[in-house]
Design an enzyme around this catalytic site. Structure first.
Site, PDB file in Angstrom:
ATOM      1  N   HIS A 194       0.903  -0.953   0.352  1.00  0.00           N
ATOM      2  CA  HIS A 194       0.149   0.046  -0.069  1.00  0.00           C
ATOM      3  C   HIS A 194       0.729   0.966  -0.541  1.00  0.00           C
ATOM      4  CE1 HIS A 194      -4.274  -1.979   0.308  1.00  0.00           C
ATOM      5  NE2 HIS A 194      -3.625  -2.931   0.778  1.00  0.00           N
ATOM      6  N   HIS A 215       1.253  -8.289  -1.888  1.00  0.00           N
ATOM      7  CA  HIS A 215       0.214  -8.149  -2.573  1.00  0.00           C
ATOM      8  C   HIS A 215       1.016  -7.878  -4.562  1.00  0.00           C
ATOM      9  CE1 HIS A 215      -1.374  -4.779  -1.458  1.00  0.00           C
ATOM     10  NE2 HIS A 215      -2.523  -5.950  -0.966  1.00  0.00           N
ATOM     11  N   ARG A 226       9.360   5.495 -17.430  1.00  0.00           N
ATOM     12  CA  ARG A 226      10.117   6.673 -16.666  1.00  0.00           C
ATOM     13  C   ARG A 226      10.371   6.252 -15.373  1.00  0.00           C
ATOM     14  NH1 ARG A 226       8.127   8.425 -21.580  1.00  0.00           N
ATOM     15  NH2 ARG A 226       9.551   9.454 -23.426  1.00  0.00           N
ATOM     16  N   GLY A 248      -6.495 -13.842 -11.286  1.00  0.00           N
ATOM     17  CA  GLY A 248      -6.956 -13.397 -12.236  1.00  0.00           C
ATOM     18  C   GLY A 248      -7.594 -11.768 -12.674  1.00  0.00           C
ATOM     19  N   HIS A 250      -7.058  -9.497  -9.359  1.00  0.00           N
ATOM     20  CA  HIS A 250      -5.876  -9.227  -8.806  1.00  0.00           C
ATOM     21  C   HIS A 250      -4.436  -8.363  -9.564  1.00  0.00           C
ATOM     22  CE1 HIS A 250      -8.019  -9.606  -4.540  1.00  0.00           C
ATOM     23  NE2 HIS A 250      -7.353  -8.614  -4.113  1.00  0.00           N
ATOM     24  N   ASP A 272      -5.038 -13.583   0.154  1.00  0.00           N
ATOM     25  CA  ASP A 272      -6.353 -12.765   0.575  1.00  0.00           C
ATOM     26  C   ASP A 272      -7.358 -12.478   0.726  1.00  0.00           C
ATOM     27  OD1 ASP A 272      -5.996  -9.844   0.644  1.00  0.00           O
ATOM     28  OD2 ASP A 272      -6.576  -9.873  -1.030  1.00  0.00           O
TER      29      ASP A 272
END
Length: 365
Positions: A194, A215, A226, A248, A250, A272
């Site tokens: 996060h 994750h 960049r 498929g 996330h 999760d």
């Protein structure tokens, strides 16, 4: 009394054995010997030609069997989460708390202690996902609870939960490295997640001792031409582990495949997984292949660890033995538990799965 398992192809975690028996004392594997040594023994369990592999280790799970643990931090909720995880092949789990009020964290810490005191199995400790995250990458986490890591937070965690809190996901760009190191020195594994860290900030965090990421791709600065971001830093640093949610939703399965090719044994699976909940701080609305919050933001998966392995094999083109390692040996390595989990070897915990046709599975632990 010993338990003896025969008539299976055994994947130990790094090699395949045939015509062998696994002998346990109920808790620990005491031997792997030629099956002929136990022919006709009354305590033999015939696995009928199945494929035995180490049980899974899930380092991020919110709940199961109708209960979200951090919203109902009780022994009963913890037990429901563990039983749901075990049904999906995970014999060891890290129940995870989203960013929430400290009162709930305290109740969760005590629930784990009570669970252990009552002889509960399989819970390795707690994973605090927040509150020390970047609000820019909060995902479904509630911003009202998010704040930078402070001296008071470190003292609080070590006073109330040093024996229970084993993982913390935080945004390194929002946290004083000296405070992070105090948590690490106390035995807590820190994951970056996060996070909106730049590539340079991520590399600095890795050099300061953070070697894990939560994750991969989700709720983090992406890999761009960049601006390589946190994803680029993970790819480019050979000692960094990262979890991934292989549903498929996330991430695309091609992303799982590409990440595995780059990272190999540094990439591991998490479920999760959550459970439906329609009241309180966190709403989990069940959809076909995911959970979303009231605003429709992706909030959790409907995966089991077995389904994640299946997806890696069938959708991402990863060999079965590697996908099994991603669910067992690699997460054990990430938490430095690979001397007792993630293998079928003498001295390791007696926790394994047996696969049969059509991914039918039995869990032994």
């Amino acid at each position: 009394m010993p338990a003896i398992y025969t008539n299976a192809l055994i994947f130990t975690g790094d090699r395949i054995l045939s015509d062998h028996a696994v002998v346990t004392d109920g808790h620990v594997i005491t031997g792997i010997v030629p099956a002929s040594e136990y022919k006709g023994h009354p305590d033999v369990t015939d696995l009928e030609g199945g494929f035995m592999a180490p049980a899974f280790v899930d380092l991020q799970v919110y709940g199961g069997n109708g209960s979200v643990f951090f919203l109902d931090p009780s022994v009963e909720s913890l037990r429901a989460t563990y039983e749901a995880s075990k049904a999906g092949g995970a014999a060891h789990i890290m129940p995870t708390l989203a960013t929430i009020a400290p009162e709930k964290v305290l109740l969760a810490i005590q629930a784990v202690r009570d669970y252990w005191q009552e002889g509960g199995k399989g819970v390795l400790g707690l994973h605090l996902e927040g509150p020390f995250i970047n609000p820019v990458k909060k995902g479904a986490h509630l911003e009202k609870y998010i704040h930078p890591l402070t001296r008071e937070d470190v003292n609080w965690i070590l006073h109330h939960g040093k024996d229970v809190v084993k993982m913390i996901t935080l945004a390194p760009e929002c946290c004083d490295p000296a405070l992070v190191k105090e948590l690490q020195d106390a035995g807590i594994t820190i994951f970056a997640g996060h996070s909106n860290a730049t590539y340079a900030e991520a590399i600095a965090a890795f050099e300061n001792g953070i070697h894990h990421v939560t994750h991969l791709f989700n709720a983090m600065s992406p890999l761009e031409s960049r601006a390589p971001g946190l994803v680029g830093a993970v790819y480019n640093q050979p000692k960094i582990f990262a979890s991934i949610v292989a549903d498929g939703v996330h991430v695309d399965f091609a992303t799982v495949s590409i990440s595995h090719k780059i990272m190999d044994g540094r990439l591991f699976l998490i479920s999760d997984a959550a459970a439906e909940n329609h009241e309180g701080d966190y709403i989990y609305i069940q959809q076909k292949d995911r959970y979303v919050n009231a605003a429709g933001v992706l909030a959790g998966s409907r995966l089991t660890m077995l389904q994640a392995v299946h997806n890696c094999v069938e959708k991402a083109g990863i060999p079965l033995h590697t996908a099994l390692q991603m669910a067992s040996l690699y997460p054990a390595r990430a938490l430095r538990l690979h001397n007792r989990l993630g293998r079928i070897e003498t001295g390791y915990e007696a926790a394994f799965i047996v696969l049969r046709d059509h991914w039918d599975m039995t869990v032994y632990c």
